[in-house]
Design an enzyme around this catalytic site. Structure first.
Site, PDB file in Angstrom:
ATOM      1  N   GLY A  23     -36.553 -72.901  89.478  1.00 58.87           N
ATOM      2  CA  GLY A  23     -37.678 -72.086  89.904  1.00 58.87           C
ATOM      3  C   GLY A  23     -37.546 -71.503  91.297  1.00 58.87           C
ATOM      4  O   GLY A  23     -38.558 -71.252  91.962  1.00 58.87           O
ATOM      5  N   SER A  24     -36.309 -71.222  91.753  1.00 57.70           N
ATOM      6  CA  SER A  24     -36.194 -70.637  93.094  1.00 57.70           C
ATOM      7  C   SER A  24     -36.712 -69.200  93.114  1.00 57.70           C
ATOM      8  O   SER A  24     -37.265 -68.749  94.123  1.00 57.70           O
ATOM      9  CB  SER A  24     -34.761 -70.719  93.626  1.00 57.70           C
ATOM     10  OG  SER A  24     -33.911 -69.840  92.938  1.00 57.70           O
ATOM     11  N   LYS A 100     -35.500 -69.838  76.934  1.00 52.45           N
ATOM     12  CA  LYS A 100     -35.877 -69.690  75.524  1.00 52.45           C
ATOM     13  C   LYS A 100     -36.134 -68.225  75.221  1.00 52.45           C
ATOM     14  O   LYS A 100     -36.557 -67.469  76.103  1.00 52.45           O
ATOM     15  CB  LYS A 100     -37.156 -70.485  75.244  1.00 52.45           C
ATOM     16  CG  LYS A 100     -36.980 -71.972  75.406  1.00 52.45           C
ATOM     17  CD  LYS A 100     -36.324 -72.537  74.182  1.00 52.45           C
ATOM     18  CE  LYS A 100     -36.106 -74.032  74.310  1.00 52.45           C
ATOM     19  NZ  LYS A 100     -35.368 -74.573  73.172  1.00 52.45           N
ATOM     20  N   ILE A 102     -38.216 -65.155  73.890  1.00 52.11           N
ATOM     21  CA  ILE A 102     -39.646 -64.870  73.838  1.00 52.11           C
ATOM     22  C   ILE A 102     -40.006 -64.477  72.406  1.00 52.11           C
ATOM     23  O   ILE A 102     -39.360 -63.613  71.810  1.00 52.11           O
ATOM     24  CB  ILE A 102     -39.992 -63.723  74.820  1.00 52.11           C
ATOM     25  CG1 ILE A 102     -39.673 -64.144  76.255  1.00 52.11           C
ATOM     26  CG2 ILE A 102     -41.447 -63.303  74.699  1.00 52.11           C
ATOM     27  CD1 ILE A 102     -40.451 -65.335  76.752  1.00 52.11           C
ATOM     28  N   ASN A 116     -37.907 -59.807  83.260  1.00 46.92           N
ATOM     29  CA  ASN A 116     -36.889 -60.849  83.411  1.00 46.92           C
ATOM     30  C   ASN A 116     -35.947 -60.442  84.526  1.00 46.92           C
ATOM     31  O   ASN A 116     -35.810 -59.256  84.837  1.00 46.92           O
ATOM     32  CB  ASN A 116     -36.091 -61.006  82.109  1.00 46.92           C
ATOM     33  CG  ASN A 116     -35.089 -62.149  82.198  1.00 46.92           C
ATOM     34  OD1 ASN A 116     -35.386 -63.214  82.761  1.00 46.92           O
ATOM     35  ND2 ASN A 116     -33.897 -61.947  81.672  1.00 46.92           N
ATOM     36  N   HIS A 118     -31.891 -60.953  85.626  1.00 45.39           N
ATOM     37  CA  HIS A 118     -30.587 -61.385  85.098  1.00 45.39           C
ATOM     38  C   HIS A 118     -29.570 -61.303  86.237  1.00 45.39           C
ATOM     39  O   HIS A 118     -29.562 -60.316  86.981  1.00 45.39           O
ATOM     40  CB  HIS A 118     -30.177 -60.479  83.934  1.00 45.39           C
ATOM     41  CG  HIS A 118     -28.922 -60.936  83.276  1.00 45.39           C
ATOM     42  ND1 HIS A 118     -28.899 -61.983  82.374  1.00 45.39           N
ATOM     43  CD2 HIS A 118     -27.627 -60.526  83.409  1.00 45.39           C
ATOM     44  CE1 HIS A 118     -27.652 -62.195  81.982  1.00 45.39           C
ATOM     45  NE2 HIS A 118     -26.871 -61.321  82.591  1.00 45.39           N
ATOM     46  N   GLU A 188     -31.264 -62.022  94.126  1.00 44.44           N
ATOM     47  CA  GLU A 188     -32.311 -62.017  93.090  1.00 44.44           C
ATOM     48  C   GLU A 188     -33.691 -62.208  93.723  1.00 44.44           C
ATOM     49  O   GLU A 188     -34.654 -61.554  93.338  1.00 44.44           O
ATOM     50  CB  GLU A 188     -32.084 -63.155  92.087  1.00 44.44           C
ATOM     51  CG  GLU A 188     -30.923 -62.940  91.158  1.00 44.44           C
ATOM     52  CD  GLU A 188     -30.780 -64.107  90.189  1.00 44.44           C
ATOM     53  OE1 GLU A 188     -31.784 -64.556  89.620  1.00 44.44           O
ATOM     54  OE2 GLU A 188     -29.650 -64.583  90.011  1.00 44.44           O
TER      55      GLU A 188
HETATM   56  C1  GRF Z   1     -31.372 -66.989  87.891  1.00 42.34           C
HETATM   57  O1  GRF Z   1     -30.020 -66.785  88.180  1.00 42.34           O
HETATM   58  C2  GRF Z   1     -31.884 -65.919  86.946  1.00 42.34           C
HETATM   59  O2  GRF Z   1     -31.231 -64.707  87.088  1.00 42.34           O
HETATM   60  C3  GRF Z   1     -31.555 -66.494  85.602  1.00 42.34           C
HETATM   61  O3  GRF Z   1     -31.760 -67.878  85.743  1.00 42.34           O
HETATM   62  C4  GRF Z   1     -31.595 -68.270  87.106  1.00 42.34           C
HETATM   63  C5  GRF Z   1     -32.843 -68.990  87.500  1.00 42.34           C
HETATM   64  O4  GRF Z   1     -32.785 -69.552  88.766  1.00 42.34           O
HETATM   65  N1  GRF Z   1     -32.325 -65.849  84.570  1.00 42.34           N
HETATM   66  P1  GRF Z   1     -34.113 -70.188  89.396  1.00 42.34           P
HETATM   67  O5  GRF Z   1     -34.649 -71.193  88.389  1.00 42.34           O
HETATM   68  O6  GRF Z   1     -35.075 -69.086  89.661  1.00 42.34           O
HETATM   69  O7  GRF Z   1     -33.638 -70.881  90.646  1.00 42.34           O
END
Ligand code: GRF
Length: 210
Positions: A23-24, A100, A102, A116, A118, A188
């Site tokens: 969940g970062s 998962k 959706i 989302n 990625h 991200e």
């Molecule tokens: C991220 O790299 C995101 O792109 C992918 O899963 C990872 C989740 O990281 N879908 P976090 O749980 O937000 O730290």
């Protein structure tokens, strides 16, 4: 004298998060809300994993945190998730490391209002099986000079919805999948927050909520 028209403050976005692990990205968005950089409210965090640190982050921030999975709802977790998001007044769903697929109930309740992130420059390095270190390993294997992150809308196919925003990250000569993953993850956090800021400000226009 001409009257200045009153400025209309846009309504805060009402976000519902789905997260499976750390969940970062969730935390980056919560920090942006907390510091007033993002006009939004976090309504609920849902995880398929009862021990996800993402749920702990939500509880710490005083946000309702729910574990919903095939284990808790063997007869229909998709409908349970859609109902929880609606009950909590969500109008934009944010996937933050949700592992998962959706389902049709959630897709039907939030058409073109599920985002989302990625960890690559889609359409490259996306699709089933392309998650976590697999993505960064494939980027290195292919000898790419740059990679990045993509925010896109979610539809019924993995990583195939309309792209809303991308950011680039250079691949360095000594990168391993782990070092690349760490740098992309930082990017991200900035990209997800910036994209949500643009949606909140009306600079990126999504379909109106149902
Ligand atoms: C991220 O790299 C995101 O792109 C992918 O899963 C990872 C989740 O990281 N879908 P976090 O749980 O937000 O730290």
């Amino acid at each position: 004298m001409a009257k200045t028209p009153p400025t209309v403050q846009p309504e805060p976005l009402k976000l519902g998060f789905l997260a499976s692990h750390g969940g970062s990205n969730l935390q980056a968005v919560l920090d942006a809300i907390g510091s007033g950089r993002l006009n939004a409210a976090a309504q609920i965090v849902i995880s398929n994993n009862s021990t996800a640190p993402a749920l702990e982050r939500a509880r710490k921030a005083g946000i309702p945190a729910l574990h919903l999975s095939e284990a808790t709802h063997p007869q229909g977790v998709d409908r349970a998730i859609a109902a929880a998001l609606q009950t909590h007044g969500v109008n934009l769903v944010v996937l933050a490391g949700y592992m998962k697929k959706i389902g049709p109930a959630v897709l039907g309740a939030f058409p073109d209002r599920i985002l989302n992130i990625h960890p690559a420059l889609l359409p490259k390095y996306g699709g089933q099986g392309m998650f976590g270190l697999h993505v960064h390993g494939a980027v290195l294997q292919a000898g790419e000079q740059e990679t990045g992150a993509t925010v896109h809308l979610v539809n019924h196919e993995y990583d195939r919805g309309a792209i809303l925003a991308q950011t680039r990250v250079a691949v360095l000569p000594n990168d391993t999948p782990e070092t690349l993953q760490a740098r992309v993850l930082q990017a991200e956090h900035r990209l997800y927050t910036a994209t949500l800021q643009k949606i909140a400000a009306g600079e990126i226009r999504l379909k109106a909520p149902r």
